[in-house]
Design a protein around this motif. Sequence first.
Motif, PDB file in Angstrom:
ATOM      1  N   VAL A 201       0.835  -1.206   0.000  1.00  0.00           N
ATOM      2  CA  VAL A 201       0.000   0.000   0.000  1.00  0.00           C
ATOM      3  C   VAL A 201       0.869   1.255   0.000  1.00  0.00           C
ATOM      4  O   VAL A 201       0.611   2.220  -0.734  1.00  0.00           O
ATOM      5  N   GLY A 202       1.927   1.253   0.825  1.00  0.00           N
ATOM      6  CA  GLY A 202       2.809   2.419   0.912  1.00  0.00           C
ATOM      7  C   GLY A 202       3.480   2.740  -0.406  1.00  0.00           C
ATOM      8  O   GLY A 202       3.585   3.915  -0.793  1.00  0.00           O
ATOM      9  N   ALA A 203       3.943   1.715  -1.108  1.00  0.00           N
ATOM     10  CA  ALA A 203       4.597   1.937  -2.394  1.00  0.00           C
ATOM     11  C   ALA A 203       3.608   2.481  -3.429  1.00  0.00           C
ATOM     12  O   ALA A 203       3.936   3.376  -4.222  1.00  0.00           O
ATOM     13  N   ALA A 204       2.390   1.954  -3.425  1.00  0.00           N
ATOM     14  CA  ALA A 204       1.380   2.419  -4.377  1.00  0.00           C
ATOM     15  C   ALA A 204       1.009   3.881  -4.114  1.00  0.00           C
ATOM     16  O   ALA A 204       0.903   4.693  -5.046  1.00  0.00           O
ATOM     17  N   VAL A 205       0.837   4.233  -2.841  1.00  0.00           N
ATOM     18  CA  VAL A 205       0.465   5.602  -2.493  1.00  0.00           C
ATOM     19  C   VAL A 205       1.594   6.579  -2.808  1.00  0.00           C
ATOM     20  O   VAL A 205       1.366   7.669  -3.349  1.00  0.00           O
ATOM     21  N   PHE A 206       2.837   6.186  -2.493  1.00  0.00           N
ATOM     22  CA  PHE A 206       3.971   7.074  -2.766  1.00  0.00           C
ATOM     23  C   PHE A 206       4.120   7.307  -4.266  1.00  0.00           C
ATOM     24  O   PHE A 206       4.389   8.425  -4.717  1.00  0.00           O
ATOM     25  N   THR A 207       3.949   6.253  -5.058  1.00  0.00           N
ATOM     26  CA  THR A 207       4.034   6.390  -6.514  1.00  0.00           C
ATOM     27  C   THR A 207       2.985   7.361  -7.037  1.00  0.00           C
ATOM     28  O   THR A 207       3.260   8.199  -7.904  1.00  0.00           O
ATOM     29  N   TYR A 208       1.791   7.270  -6.491  1.00  0.00           N
ATOM     30  CA  TYR A 208       0.692   8.147  -6.938  1.00  0.00           C
ATOM     31  C   TYR A 208       0.910   9.596  -6.485  1.00  0.00           C
ATOM     32  O   TYR A 208       0.778  10.535  -7.281  1.00  0.00           O
ATOM     33  N   LYS A 209       1.247   9.779  -5.219  1.00  0.00           N
ATOM     34  CA  LYS A 209       1.347  11.127  -4.669  1.00  0.00           C
ATOM     35  C   LYS A 209       2.631  11.848  -5.080  1.00  0.00           C
ATOM     36  O   LYS A 209       2.665  13.077  -5.121  1.00  0.00           O
ATOM     37  N   ALA A 210       3.689  11.092  -5.354  1.00  0.00           N
ATOM     38  CA  ALA A 210       4.958  11.717  -5.750  1.00  0.00           C
ATOM     39  C   ALA A 210       5.245  11.472  -7.228  1.00  0.00           C
ATOM     40  O   ALA A 210       6.404  11.401  -7.646  1.00  0.00           O
ATOM     41  N   TRP A 211       4.186  11.345  -8.005  1.00  0.00           N
ATOM     42  CA  TRP A 211       4.336  11.009  -9.422  1.00  0.00           C
ATOM     43  C   TRP A 211       5.168  12.046 -10.168  1.00  0.00           C
ATOM     44  O   TRP A 211       5.984  11.702 -11.023  1.00  0.00           O
ATOM     45  N   ASP A 212       4.974  13.331  -9.836  1.00  0.00           N
ATOM     46  CA  ASP A 212       5.729  14.372 -10.530  1.00  0.00           C
ATOM     47  C   ASP A 212       7.226  14.264 -10.253  1.00  0.00           C
ATOM     48  O   ASP A 212       8.049  14.531 -11.123  1.00  0.00           O
ATOM     49  N   LEU A 213       7.574  13.847  -9.028  1.00  0.00           N
ATOM     50  CA  LEU A 213       8.989  13.653  -8.704  1.00  0.00           C
ATOM     51  C   LEU A 213       9.539  12.398  -9.377  1.00  0.00           C
ATOM     52  O   LEU A 213      10.634  12.411  -9.953  1.00  0.00           O
ATOM     53  N   LEU A 214       8.762  11.318  -9.342  1.00  0.00           N
ATOM     54  CA  LEU A 214       9.236  10.050  -9.889  1.00  0.00           C
ATOM     55  C   LEU A 214       9.313  10.058 -11.412  1.00  0.00           C
ATOM     56  O   LEU A 214      10.044   9.262 -12.008  1.00  0.00           O
ATOM     57  N   THR A 215       8.566  10.952 -12.067  1.00  0.00           N
ATOM     58  CA  THR A 215       8.626  11.031 -13.524  1.00  0.00           C
ATOM     59  C   THR A 215       9.619  12.086 -14.010  1.00  0.00           C
ATOM     60  O   THR A 215       9.779  12.276 -15.216  1.00  0.00           O
ATOM     61  N   THR A 216      10.266  12.759 -13.068  1.00  0.00           N
ATOM     62  CA  THR A 216      11.319  13.701 -13.443  1.00  0.00           C
ATOM     63  C   THR A 216      12.487  12.943 -14.059  1.00  0.00           C
ATOM     64  O   THR A 216      12.755  11.796 -13.693  1.00  0.00           O
ATOM     65  N   GLU A 217      13.176  13.548 -14.995  1.00  0.00           N
ATOM     66  CA  GLU A 217      14.323  12.901 -15.622  1.00  0.00           C
ATOM     67  C   GLU A 217      15.375  12.557 -14.572  1.00  0.00           C
ATOM     68  O   GLU A 217      15.808  13.420 -13.802  1.00  0.00           O
ATOM     69  N   LEU A 218      15.764  11.303 -14.544  1.00  0.00           N
ATOM     70  CA  LEU A 218      16.690  10.822 -13.524  1.00  0.00           C
ATOM     71  C   LEU A 218      18.075  11.428 -13.707  1.00  0.00           C
ATOM     72  O   LEU A 218      18.616  11.462 -14.810  1.00  0.00           O
ATOM     73  N   GLU A 219      18.633  11.890 -12.601  1.00  0.00           N
ATOM     74  CA  GLU A 219      20.003  12.408 -12.594  1.00  0.00           C
ATOM     75  C   GLU A 219      20.737  11.748 -11.428  1.00  0.00           C
ATOM     76  O   GLU A 219      20.493  12.061 -10.266  1.00  0.00           O
ATOM     77  N   LEU A 220      21.597  10.811 -11.761  1.00  0.00           N
ATOM     78  CA  LEU A 220      22.330  10.092 -10.719  1.00  0.00           C
ATOM     79  C   LEU A 220      23.280  11.049  -9.996  1.00  0.00           C
ATOM     80  O   LEU A 220      23.853  11.949 -10.602  1.00  0.00           O
TER      81      LEU A 220
END
Length: 522
Positions: free
Chosen positions: A220-239
């Motif tokens: 549940v936590g992973a699903a909620v974080f993915t939904y609520k932080a979608w704008d952060l998680l879809t940002t272009e990855l910069e290692l």
Amino acid sequence: MTDPNSTSADGSEPDASLDSAPDYDEGVSTLAKQGSITFVGNVAKGVLGFAIVMLMTRFVSPSVYGLFVLATSVILFTQVFANLGLPLAIDYFVPQYLADGERGKAKGVIVQVTATVLVTSSLVAFALALSAASIAAFFREPSMQVALLLLSVTIPMLAIYKVLLTSYYSIKKLQYRVLMRDLIRPIVRFVVTAGLLLAGFGLLGLIGGYVVGLFVAITVGAAVFTYKAWDLLTTELELVAPGPLVTYSLPLAMTSVVFVLMGQVDYFVLGYFLESETIGIYRVGYMLGSGLTIIFSSLSPVFKPLIAETRDDIDLVEQRFRIMARWIAAITLPIAIFLSIGSSSYLAVLYTPQYAEANTVVVVLAGAFLFNVTFGGPNGSLLQGLGYSRVVFANTLVLFGANLVVSFALVPLIGIEGAAVGSATALVLVGALTLLEIYHLDGIHPFTREFAKIVGAGVPATIVGVPVVFVLESDLLTAGVLPIVVVGTYLLALIATDAFTDADAQMVAEFSPTLRKWLPVD
């Protein structure tokens, strides 16, 4: 919040107006809003946690419950090696990257930490499964081998669980952390454990509830974080460069190893010298005494990022620290008083009369936790936020060393009370060290006249509360009346000494504008 009679970090006299009318600090509002969210979650988790233990102590014997506690203690200690302390880098670096507008790097920290701990935790889980028989033989508990084999699957699960928690901390969305940690996990665990115990599974029922509750919470936590932080998680990855992550995390990884071992060392020492039954009795006493950390644990997750993002402004850091220390002390002190005075009654009512044997454990630990959490907590959240991870590690070594030495010396002599004295000694010692260190490093301290009023209000509350235990013969009646008497007297003492400040009014206004109107502040 600054005491007019104190001196600021640079040695100059502070502005007296800071105490009477401090500038509005948005961080105080954030602390109040997010702290209130986590407080509600902690209360829910605490109630459900007590309910789970009450369920266990009524369906299984103290020896079976003690064996489960010992097995989970091994798991909790082992899992620290699995995550290398890296999740702690998330709520330190991510807030800074987000504040600087570097969202790709913020995402990079989360992704790199997650990938690393998945690999390391799986390796550690496999190693534990191979060594389960040897560990069971060391504690002379054959059934422990089966428990460790089944629980080893939770090591990678706990690593991801920690990543999710610190990710919520870093973006200050603690309501979702509350959902995962404080509601979903304990509710599922309670329901599954109850069902399995009613079906007669005993120890396997305790293990099944623990594993299933953790799995559902992560899902549940992973699903909620993915939904609520979608704008952060879809940002272009910069290692990001791994060097700073490791440099910051490694001391805290060692800190976590020692800190978790310190938290479990009581059970290890008791398991080595005494029977598993004593572990079960000590556990309920420790759980009741450590309930005082509820306020600290509510504010700490948001307090560390607030300090980290303003760590260069020492005056603001000190102001926030003083507010936090006063609020923790003000809410925790009356709880410590009535828990200590009525410890036997609470143990008998919440569990069963046989667990009242842990009453001294509750009294000793309540005082120690009160002192420790008021000044930064055993995990040194203030020092972590200021970037002093090596100092936190050194403190944790002291914490563990003092606990281990005192417990080993006293447990063979006085039993579970010796373990309580060991933990209390360590907690008080580290609390004092933290005070000295932050004053030496940055000239910060929490002591003001307003803080003294908070502490002083505990004296009449204690004096009025003690007779209640002797007058009332019923444990249930004592447990219900004592908090009313102690808290009521404590509040009257605060009002009589004019202990409330403008900063308190700002905090209370975030909880309830109506309540703010009743607060006696000019």
